[in-house]
Design a protein around this motif. Sequence first.
Motif, PDB file in Angstrom:
ATOM      1  N   MET A  60       0.063   1.254 -13.198  1.00 53.44           N
ATOM      2  CA  MET A  60       1.581   0.289 -13.679  1.00 53.44           C
ATOM      3  C   MET A  60       2.160  -0.092 -12.508  1.00 53.44           C
ATOM      4  O   MET A  60       1.856  -0.867 -12.388  1.00 53.44           O
ATOM      5  CB  MET A  60       2.330   1.197 -14.549  1.00 53.44           C
ATOM      6  N   ARG A  61       1.771   1.389 -11.510  1.00 56.91           N
ATOM      7  CA  ARG A  61       1.668   0.454  -9.904  1.00 56.91           C
ATOM      8  C   ARG A  61       1.242   1.007  -9.189  1.00 56.91           C
ATOM      9  O   ARG A  61       1.817   2.637  -8.188  1.00 56.91           O
ATOM     10  CB  ARG A  61       3.987   0.479  -9.979  1.00 56.91           C
ATOM     11  N   PRO A  62       0.243   0.876  -9.187  1.00 53.83           N
ATOM     12  CA  PRO A  62      -0.319   1.723  -7.606  1.00 53.83           C
ATOM     13  C   PRO A  62       0.309   2.001  -6.262  1.00 53.83           C
ATOM     14  O   PRO A  62      -0.429   2.982  -5.543  1.00 53.83           O
ATOM     15  CB  PRO A  62      -1.437   0.535  -7.424  1.00 53.83           C
ATOM     16  N   TYR A 115      -9.067   1.850  -5.279  1.00 53.42           N
ATOM     17  CA  TYR A 115      -9.087   1.217  -3.832  1.00 53.42           C
ATOM     18  C   TYR A 115      -9.046  -0.290  -3.759  1.00 53.42           C
ATOM     19  O   TYR A 115      -8.042  -0.877  -3.008  1.00 53.42           O
ATOM     20  CB  TYR A 115      -9.973   1.528  -3.431  1.00 53.42           C
ATOM     21  N   ASP A 116      -9.885  -0.997  -4.844  1.00 56.06           N
ATOM     22  CA  ASP A 116      -9.503  -2.897  -4.865  1.00 56.06           C
ATOM     23  C   ASP A 116      -8.251  -2.595  -5.503  1.00 56.06           C
ATOM     24  O   ASP A 116      -7.562  -3.594  -5.205  1.00 56.06           O
ATOM     25  CB  ASP A 116     -10.503  -3.010  -5.650  1.00 56.06           C
ATOM     26  N   LEU A 117      -7.728  -2.223  -6.620  1.00 57.63           N
ATOM     27  CA  LEU A 117      -6.634  -2.574  -6.972  1.00 57.63           C
ATOM     28  C   LEU A 117      -5.435  -2.512  -6.453  1.00 57.63           C
ATOM     29  O   LEU A 117      -4.273  -3.167  -6.094  1.00 57.63           O
ATOM     30  CB  LEU A 117      -6.201  -1.217  -8.179  1.00 57.63           C
ATOM     31  N   CYS A 118      -5.803  -0.922  -5.667  1.00 48.54           N
ATOM     32  CA  CYS A 118      -4.421  -0.933  -4.886  1.00 48.54           C
ATOM     33  C   CYS A 118      -4.501  -1.242  -3.020  1.00 48.54           C
ATOM     34  O   CYS A 118      -3.207  -1.996  -3.038  1.00 48.54           O
ATOM     35  CB  CYS A 118      -4.428   0.539  -3.786  1.00 48.54           C
ATOM     36  N   ALA A 119      -5.281  -2.403  -3.250  1.00 42.52           N
ATOM     37  CA  ALA A 119      -5.255  -3.316  -1.897  1.00 42.52           C
ATOM     38  C   ALA A 119      -4.457  -5.029  -2.799  1.00 42.52           C
ATOM     39  O   ALA A 119      -3.935  -5.586  -2.096  1.00 42.52           O
ATOM     40  CB  ALA A 119      -7.190  -3.747  -1.441  1.00 42.52           C
ATOM     41  N   ALA A 120      -4.985  -4.748  -4.147  1.00 38.99           N
ATOM     42  CA  ALA A 120      -4.688  -5.990  -4.507  1.00 38.99           C
ATOM     43  C   ALA A 120      -2.998  -6.053  -4.765  1.00 38.99           C
ATOM     44  O   ALA A 120      -2.703  -7.203  -4.863  1.00 38.99           O
ATOM     45  CB  ALA A 120      -5.814  -6.321  -5.745  1.00 38.99           C
ATOM     46  N   ARG A 121      -2.769  -4.603  -5.223  1.00 38.20           N
ATOM     47  CA  ARG A 121      -1.165  -5.274  -5.795  1.00 38.20           C
ATOM     48  C   ARG A 121      -0.221  -3.914  -5.054  1.00 38.20           C
ATOM     49  O   ARG A 121       0.461  -4.239  -5.485  1.00 38.20           O
ATOM     50  CB  ARG A 121      -1.433  -4.304  -7.375  1.00 38.20           C
ATOM     51  N   THR A 128     -15.224  -2.856  -0.885  1.00 38.72           N
ATOM     52  CA  THR A 128     -14.115  -1.940  -0.764  1.00 38.72           C
ATOM     53  C   THR A 128     -13.186  -1.290  -0.296  1.00 38.72           C
ATOM     54  O   THR A 128     -12.305  -1.558   0.157  1.00 38.72           O
ATOM     55  CB  THR A 128     -14.529  -0.969  -1.800  1.00 38.72           C
ATOM     56  N   PHE A 129     -13.616  -1.163   1.033  1.00 36.07           N
ATOM     57  CA  PHE A 129     -13.401   0.403   2.068  1.00 36.07           C
ATOM     58  C   PHE A 129     -13.193  -1.166   3.045  1.00 36.07           C
ATOM     59  O   PHE A 129     -11.886  -0.605   3.497  1.00 36.07           O
ATOM     60  CB  PHE A 129     -14.489   0.741   2.713  1.00 36.07           C
ATOM     61  N   THR A 130     -14.080  -2.005   3.309  1.00 36.11           N
ATOM     62  CA  THR A 130     -13.385  -2.964   4.343  1.00 36.11           C
ATOM     63  C   THR A 130     -12.315  -3.653   3.398  1.00 36.11           C
ATOM     64  O   THR A 130     -11.128  -4.239   4.592  1.00 36.11           O
ATOM     65  CB  THR A 130     -14.494  -3.981   4.620  1.00 36.11           C
ATOM     66  N   ARG A 131     -12.068  -3.715   2.310  1.00 36.91           N
ATOM     67  CA  ARG A 131     -11.155  -4.763   2.070  1.00 36.91           C
ATOM     68  C   ARG A 131      -9.714  -3.573   2.212  1.00 36.91           C
ATOM     69  O   ARG A 131      -8.473  -4.350   2.447  1.00 36.91           O
ATOM     70  CB  ARG A 131     -11.049  -4.886   0.236  1.00 36.91           C
ATOM     71  N   PHE A 132      -9.829  -2.144   1.594  1.00 39.94           N
ATOM     72  CA  PHE A 132      -9.130  -1.795   1.693  1.00 39.94           C
ATOM     73  C   PHE A 132      -8.429  -1.184   2.791  1.00 39.94           C
ATOM     74  O   PHE A 132      -7.271  -1.518   3.406  1.00 39.94           O
ATOM     75  CB  PHE A 132      -9.125  -0.269   1.148  1.00 39.94           C
TER      76      PHE A 132
END
Length: 560
Positions: free
Chosen positions: A234-236, A258-264, A292-296
């Motif tokens: 609900m809130r990464p 990791y993708d979800l956390c970086a995006a939100r 994924t790692f690069t974005r995070f």
Amino acid sequence: MTGTPADAAAMLRDAARRRPDSRALIVLDRTGAEVESVTYAELEARVRAAAAGLAARTVPGSRALLVHPTGVDFFVGFFACAYAGLIGVPVPYPHAATGGVERLAGIAKDADPALILTDADFAAQRYDLPGEVTVLDPAATAPPGWEPVPVGPDTPLFLQYTSGSTSAPKGAVITHGNVVANFTEVADVLDAHHVDFTVVSWLPLYHDMGLGQVLTAIRAAGTVVLIPPAAFLMRPAVWPEAVSRYRGYVSSAPNFAYDLCAARTPAATIAELDLSSWKWLLNGAEPVRHDTFTRFAAAFAPAGFSPAGFMPSYGLAEATLYVSGRRDPGPLRYVDLDAEALERGTLTPAGDAPARRIVSCGAPARNLDVVVCDPETGAVLDADEIGEIRVAGPSVAAGYWQQPEATAARFGHGVDAAHLRTGDLGFFRDGELYVLGRADDLIIIDGRNIFPQDVERTVDGCHPGLAAGRSAAFALERSGETVLGIAVETARGGAAGSETERRARAEMVAAVRRGVAEEHQAPVGAVVLLRPGGLPRTTSGKVQRRATRARHLDGTLKTW
């Protein structure tokens, strides 16, 4: 680290002796507020009292379902089973809306528990399950002089029901010796005895990765900060916020997290964090994606996060958890391979050809023998040859609970008849393991081996309206030919019947067909757009490709 404990119960007793007044477990809510905590001395006392009561009512070897939401009570029950000589069975806390009741019933039927250790809310539901429902009393005390039931390294400790990414769930029998061997190795790899070892985790406790993080911390007498999985989804931002607040040292999560956390996680939130303590981030639920790692890393660099701590790793429930991982911080190791050559089963540098980037999952655990074998003959292959990954050693489970045929099919294979067949494909290079994916997920079209992960990575970049990391590719039969089926979630909801939404979704479907056909030269038979959250996944976030295919064929996917 102190001498190796004899069993899992001794792990907790040792931690309580070394750090009695240190907090063992801290539980947060979605806002990051503490709702519960317990010191090692308090935890050990509660475990001892609960175990004395359980031992008086059951016989050693009886199974006990552990039906608890994320919290201290789960671990009181888990270690009470260890002290009483019972076999714990971690299971999802059921919610009728998520189908958890059906899964719980299936596990209970297989495990045939004598007890169900749970809370008052679950007890009030009176589900029709085998076993006596028991709510442990936090104020109970153990009789004077009571001692834990003696166990050995081969005594079953718990049943880890596999997540069912490619088959029906089965209970891997994890022994006391398995747990001590696996998590002693993990604690050593993470240098846990030289640091203030704090784990921050939002993973489900009934899954091997979530449970394993806590057992590693207890082996090291460290602290675990627990976040309910729903709170993270609900809130990464609650995850990195907790790392910053509690000076977290290590976390594990699958790729999508990791993708979800970086995006939100908002930039303003990131700017207020200090992630300099976050030394290790483990990723091992699926073949690891370099991007994924690069974005995070880019998203959280302003908070002092160092990408040197990324730890691509490989493991599975049948090996307790950990099989391989990198040991030294530094740049990620990877190889860029010619995608077409890889489809033919050979490893060729990409050069100017379309490439697939494969990230190393590090060197095998020092107490395991990990080999790559010909799937048909079992012959051990040389470096840079693709085959099935097989594992032997003290972390390998004792088989599946009361399923001799399934046990015989997976356990006891290899040159010395001691290896576990993982069902995963990979290869060794320079002593490190590279994982390609599940053997039974392979899609064979015109004699080419197409890895579904490659197709899914292509889908990620086809249209901004699609959810990154939320697709499944699988084989379909059309007029006697094999074609691709693709199911992918949209990034957001919308008015399903509006003309604008219909046009937007038609554009997404066309973009996926075009992108996949151009990059993979493979026929696309179906593209199915799913509602957010509609992609079948396991408890650890792995894509369930076979389940997605089956639900596509029977029309039960959550489509628009």
